[in-house]
Design a protein around this motif. Structure first.
Motif, short mmCIF file in Angstrom:
data_model
loop_
_atom_site.label_atom_id
_atom_site.label_comp_id
_atom_site.label_asym_id
_atom_site.label_seq_id
_atom_site.Cartn_x
_atom_site.Cartn_y
_atom_site.Cartn_z
N ARG A 63 0.79 -1.21 0.13
CA ARG A 63 0.20 0.12 0.09
C ARG A 63 0.97 1.23 -0.10
NH1 ARG A 63 -4.82 -2.06 4.20
NH2 ARG A 63 -5.81 -3.16 2.61
N TYR A 64 1.11 1.85 -1.29
CA TYR A 64 2.03 2.60 -1.37
C TYR A 64 1.52 4.03 -0.83
CZ TYR A 64 4.00 0.16 -5.31
OH TYR A 64 4.35 -0.94 -6.04
N HIS A 65 2.38 5.21 -0.12
CA HIS A 65 1.84 6.15 0.43
C HIS A 65 2.27 7.01 -0.77
CE1 HIS A 65 0.15 5.39 4.43
NE2 HIS A 65 0.41 4.27 4.06
N ASN A 66 2.54 8.51 -0.42
CA ASN A 66 2.78 9.41 -1.68
C ASN A 66 4.23 9.15 -2.16
OD1 ASN A 66 0.68 10.46 0.31
ND2 ASN A 66 0.39 11.88 -1.49
N ARG A 71 -1.30 16.21 6.43
CA ARG A 71 -0.13 15.40 6.75
C ARG A 71 -0.11 14.23 5.76
NH1 ARG A 71 1.99 14.95 12.54
NH2 ARG A 71 1.52 12.52 12.24
N ARG A 72 1.09 13.99 5.32
CA ARG A 72 1.20 12.95 4.28
C ARG A 72 2.71 12.15 4.76
NH1 ARG A 72 -3.28 14.09 3.47
NH2 ARG A 72 -4.43 14.43 1.62
N ASP A 73 2.80 10.90 3.98
CA ASP A 73 4.09 10.32 4.13
C ASP A 73 4.65 10.35 2.81
OD1 ASP A 73 6.06 8.31 4.05
OD2 ASP A 73 5.44 7.35 5.68
N PHE A 74 5.76 11.14 2.57
CA PHE A 74 6.16 10.85 1.11
C PHE A 74 7.45 10.15 0.94
CE2 PHE A 74 4.39 15.36 1.88
CZ PHE A 74 3.70 15.51 0.85
N ASN A 109 2.03 -1.67 4.47
CA ASN A 109 2.00 -0.07 4.22
C ASN A 109 3.63 0.15 3.72
OD1 ASN A 109 -0.44 0.54 5.11
ND2 ASN A 109 0.21 1.12 7.33
N THR A 110 3.82 0.90 2.75
CA THR A 110 4.93 1.49 2.28
C THR A 110 5.24 2.84 2.14
OG1 THR A 110 4.69 -0.66 0.61
CG2 THR A 110 6.44 0.77 0.05
N GLY A 111 5.86 3.29 3.17
CA GLY A 111 5.94 4.71 3.54
C GLY A 111 7.45 4.95 3.91
N SER A 112 7.42 6.17 4.12
CA SER A 112 8.80 6.66 4.93
C SER A 112 9.13 6.56 6.26
CB SER A 112 9.21 7.97 4.33
OG SER A 112 8.52 8.95 4.91
N VAL A 127 -8.58 13.57 1.57
CA VAL A 127 -8.58 13.16 3.01
C VAL A 127 -7.54 14.30 3.68
CG1 VAL A 127 -9.17 10.81 2.91
CG2 VAL A 127 -6.83 11.41 2.81
N ARG A 128 -7.86 14.48 5.01
CA ARG A 128 -6.92 15.43 5.79
C ARG A 128 -5.56 14.86 5.97
NH1 ARG A 128 -5.86 20.68 6.13
NH2 ARG A 128 -5.35 21.31 8.22
N HIS A 129 -5.59 13.72 6.73
CA HIS A 129 -4.37 13.37 7.01
C HIS A 129 -4.27 11.84 6.75
CE1 HIS A 129 -3.75 17.24 9.10
NE2 HIS A 129 -4.73 16.89 10.10
N ILE A 130 -3.04 11.43 6.49
CA ILE A 130 -2.92 9.91 6.17
C ILE A 130 -1.27 9.79 6.07
CG2 ILE A 130 -3.32 10.27 3.72
CD1 ILE A 130 -4.10 7.00 5.73
N THR A 131 -0.88 9.10 7.15
CA THR A 131 0.61 8.87 7.35
C THR A 131 0.79 7.35 7.64
OG1 THR A 131 0.42 9.75 9.23
CG2 THR A 131 1.17 11.09 7.82
N ALA A 132 1.73 6.64 7.47
CA ALA A 132 1.96 5.30 7.37
C ALA A 132 2.75 4.85 8.72
CB ALA A 132 2.59 4.76 6.14
N ASP A 133 2.11 3.73 9.21
CA ASP A 133 3.09 3.07 10.16
C ASP A 133 3.59 1.81 9.23
OD1 ASP A 133 3.91 1.21 11.91
OD2 ASP A 133 2.49 1.17 13.25
N SER A 134 4.78 1.69 8.69
CA SER A 134 5.28 0.78 7.94
C SER A 134 6.10 -0.20 8.83
CB SER A 134 6.18 1.53 7.17
OG SER A 134 5.54 2.12 6.01
N ALA A 135 5.82 -0.29 10.02
CA ALA A 135 6.68 -1.38 10.97
C ALA A 135 6.73 -2.91 10.54
CB ALA A 135 6.14 -1.32 12.35
N ARG A 136 5.36 -3.24 9.80
CA ARG A 136 5.34 -4.66 9.59
C ARG A 136 6.34 -4.77 8.32
NH1 ARG A 136 -0.52 -6.73 8.04
NH2 ARG A 136 -0.91 -6.38 10.15
#
Length: 333
Positions: free
Chosen positions: A189-192, A230-233, A260-263, A296-305
């Motif tokens: 699941r790519y973020h920005n 807020r985003r995760d680029f 999740n695939t984010g920074s 959407v207003r805010h969407i940021t990733a938890d990529s711990a998995r």
């Protein structure tokens, strides 16, 4: 490993192809850009392309928010029909591994915690609030703005537009294929995603592309709302590396695994606009207060998995990536 990369001539797909080849794999590009007959909706063409293939990285898709529901049929055709045709051909050919280009848009709004009511799920923002410049979602219990937090893969899906709905349907199709065939399916699941070769400001480009294209024309980036979204680029080379890691992982067959695939580093849209403008040498961004329904207003990733299970780590930091992107070439399509 011989890997078919659908959309392999596109923005993310071309970087996936490079990453695969750098690691000694054979990447086979399947993309309508280079061959108009290479459409994933063509059963005969995709069947031929799967000959001798060990795995598929499915990057081909129609992206962006689109135009309400006016182009819904086109989105469903490219994203869902295309995926269904591909999966049927993979089943017939006995190809056992799939990595799907998923998206964070399946979540809708991100994760929020109300100081009084704990974790909450705000509904769509009211037009009256947006018109009044009140952009923060509201707690569904008390009506106060909750605090944004990182979202994990276990959060319920809540797609807010046609594109998001088709991305969620792709995951369901992949899960059905895995159960039916015993194949191993992963959705990243790519973020920005941003970086070199990003498309210019088309109706379907991301916000990073719009800002970068404006700067190239000598125009100020125009930031919607108040710029505090807020985003995760995440850099495209890191996304490509995640695809390679997902292909190499010993993912169990018979089910879909999502990551999740984010920074892991949230930044506001305004911060991104300023970082690009400074690296490019101006002009300064302009905050417009305008908005788009469906955003959407805010969407940021938890990529711990992804980090824990596949050993993936993002390597391109925000500041470094924005400096590169400010000067990188864009695709003309």
């Amino acid at each position: 490993m011989r890997v078919l990369v659908t959309g392999g001539a596109g923005f993310i797909g071309s970087h996936v192809v490079e990453a695969l080849r750098e690691r000694g794999h054979k990447a086979v590009v399947y993309d309508v850009r280079g061959d108009p007959g290479a459409d994933v909706r063509d059963p005969a063409a995709i069947a031929r392309a799967l000959t001798g293939v060990d795995a598929v990285c499915h990057q081909a898709a129609m992206v962006g928010l689109g135009d309400g529901v006016a182009d819904a049929a086109e989105y469903v055709s490219h994203n869902d029909l295309g995926t269904a045709v591909l999966l049927a051909a993979m089943a017939a050919a006995g190809v056992p591994r799939l990595v799907l280009a998923g998206s964070m848009v399946v979540y809708g709004e991100g994760r929020y915690a109300c100081p009084r009511h704990g974790v909450v799920r705000p509904g769509p923002r009211a037009v009256a609030d947006l018109d009044a410049g009140c952009f923060e979602p509201r707690c569904p219990v008390c009506g106060e703005p909750p605090d944004p937090a990182l979202i994990s893969e276990d959060a319920p899906a809540d797609p807010r537009n046609v594109y998001a709905t088709t991305k969620l349907a792709q995951e369901h199709l992949a899960a059905a294929w895995a159960r039916s065939t015993g194949g191993a399916a992963v959705s990243l699941r790519y973020h920005n995603v941003y970086g070199p070769r990003m498309p210019r400001d088309t109706p379907y480009a991301g916000v990073a592309s719009f800002f970068r294209s404006a700067l190239a024309r000598g125009e100020a980036p125009r930031v919607f709302e108040d710029g505090r979204q807020r985003r995760d680029f995440v850099h495209v080379r890191d996304v490509a590396a995640a695809n390679v890691a997902a292909l190499a992982a010993g993912t169990a067959g018979g089910a879909l695994t999502v990551y999740n695939t984010g920074s892991g580093e949230p930044h506001t849209v305004g911060e991104m606009a300023w970082a690009l403008a400074l690296a490019h040498g101006g002009p300064e961004p302009v905050v417009t207060g305008a908005y788009r329904l469906g955003d959407v207003r805010h969407i940021t990733a938890d990529s711990a998995r992804l980090r824990a299970e596949l050993g993936w780590r993002p390597e391109v930091r925000f500041e470094e990536g924005m400096r590169e992107f400010a000067r990188a070439g864009l695709r003309g399509d």
